[in-house]
Enzyme design. Structure first.
Site, PDB file in Angstrom:
ATOM      1  CE  LYS A 166      -3.774  -2.629   2.226  1.00 49.11           C
ATOM      2  NZ  LYS A 166      -4.662  -2.851   3.418  1.00 49.11           N
TER       3      LYS A 166
ATOM      4  CD  GLN B 146      -3.697  -4.637   6.510  1.00 49.80           C
ATOM      5  OE1 GLN B 146      -3.784  -3.386   5.510  1.00 49.80           O
ATOM      6  NE2 GLN B 146      -3.732  -5.786   5.901  1.00 49.80           N
TER       7      GLN B 146
ATOM      8  CG  ASP C 257      -9.770  -0.723   4.312  1.00 49.05           C
ATOM      9  OD1 ASP C 257      -9.579  -1.344   3.166  1.00 49.05           O
ATOM     10  OD2 ASP C 257      -9.169  -0.971   5.316  1.00 49.05           O
TER      11      ASP C 257
HETATM   12  N1  GUN Z   1      -6.942  -7.252   5.786  1.00 47.96           N
HETATM   13  C1  GUN Z   1      -7.010  -8.072   4.633  1.00 47.96           C
HETATM   14  N2  GUN Z   1      -7.575  -7.220   3.611  1.00 47.96           N
HETATM   15  C2  GUN Z   1      -7.919  -6.060   4.234  1.00 47.96           C
HETATM   16  C3  GUN Z   1      -8.142  -4.804   3.477  1.00 47.96           C
HETATM   17  O1  GUN Z   1      -8.660  -4.720   2.602  1.00 47.96           O
HETATM   18  N3  GUN Z   1      -8.386  -3.644   4.231  1.00 47.96           N
HETATM   19  C4  GUN Z   1      -7.848  -3.917   5.713  1.00 47.96           C
HETATM   20  N4  GUN Z   1      -7.699  -2.867   6.399  1.00 47.96           N
HETATM   21  N5  GUN Z   1      -7.374  -5.077   6.378  1.00 47.96           N
HETATM   22  C5  GUN Z   1      -7.413  -6.032   5.522  1.00 47.96           C
END
Ligand code: GUN
Length: 281
Positions: A52, A96, A119
């Protein structure tokens, strides 16, 4: 001939479009900044968070990385989110998942200001999607819609079957396909006659979390198959929820693993960050 849907190429195209948009926004003094919070050091999460940050750098979005200790308390995490909610220079906040067991994930997600919820996990974002109002959309299902559209695959009027009902993929996927005028069925672990239900699909989205579960017995000839799963098999090779070698020859289009749905999630996160900057500026 089966069409192999190239998620890597489509995500690269989206990221290049966003990079250009961001360059133009900067000329108008619109700044972009994503705060990424990771609690603990789960190796998979560290890889995702690293990717990211790299994508932000490529597109021209500033990123703030908060790598918090595993023992961070829920109150400490809430305090950080409240501070980031207030900061005018921060457009997006991402925590996350998964979080350590002593932290209530739902409470953390609810603490994020919905106007910074890149998200798309906040109940307000999910509710807005449900009734067709503006809001952030969960990145993986939003990416799947882009894969279909940019591959020239018609959704309107088609039988769409999703296997899996998670909050992050299955449920928002059903709402997005419905918004595109698909006829939608959500199947799950309690569904009876799963093979027959799956075989109805013109578009089959698989998010079951079980390596190579979906063989050609679940797939109608000529269907489009979207594989959300990602696993390591016994030889340490990546594979999806779909048995690709078995299914690919009978479908009209399919996403590979890796290089299908995976790269789209980050591209759509970047898209949400750019939208967030518009919203907050
Ligand atoms: N953990 C696995 N996929 C994601 C996601 O798309 N966003 C976040 N914040 N955590 C995750």
């Amino acid at each position: 001939m089966t069409q192999i849907i190239d998620g890597k190429a489509i995500s690269a195209q989206i990221k290049d479009e966003l990079k250009e948009k961001v360059t133009n926004m900067k000329k108008d003094d619109i700044t972009l900044c994503l705060a990424v919070i990771q609690v603990g050091n789960d190796p998979a999460s560290s890889v995702y968070v690293g990717n990211k940050k790299k994508a932000c750098e490529y597109i021209g979005i500033e990123s703030l990385a908060y790598e918090l200790d595993e023992n961070t308390t829920q109150d400490e995490l809430l305090d950080l989110i409240h501070e980031l909610n207030k900061r005018k220079d921060v457009n997006g906040i991402l925590v996350q998942l998964p979080l350590p067991k002593h932290i209530d994930e739902d409470m953390i997600i609810r603490a994020i200001d919905p106007s910074k919820d890149v998200d798309g996990f906040h109940p307000q974002s999910v509710g807005a999607l449900c009734i067709g109002q503006k809001g952030f959309v969960s990145c993986t299902p939003a990416g799947i819609i882009q894969l279909l559209k940019r591959s020239g695959i018609e959704i309107a009027g088609k039988e769409c079957v999703i296997i899996g009902r998670s909050n992050i993929v299955g449920k928002p996927m059903s709402l997005l396909l419905l918004r595109e005028n698909g006829t939608v069925t959500v199947a799950h672990s309690k569904t009876e006659n799963l093979k027959e239900v799956a075989k109805r699909a013109d578009i089959l989205v698989v998010a079951v979390g079980r390596p190579k579960m979906i063989t050609r017995e679940y797939v109608k000839e000529g269907a489009v198959v979207i594989d959300v799963g990602i696993h390591r098999n016994e030889n340490n090779k990546l594979c999806g929820d779909v048995d690709y070698d078995d299914v690919a020859p009978i479908c009209s289009a399919i996403t590979p693993v890796p290089g299908g749905v995976g790269p789209m999630t980050i591209a759509m996160l970047m898209n949400n960050c750019v939208e967030s900057a518009h919203l907050n500026s």
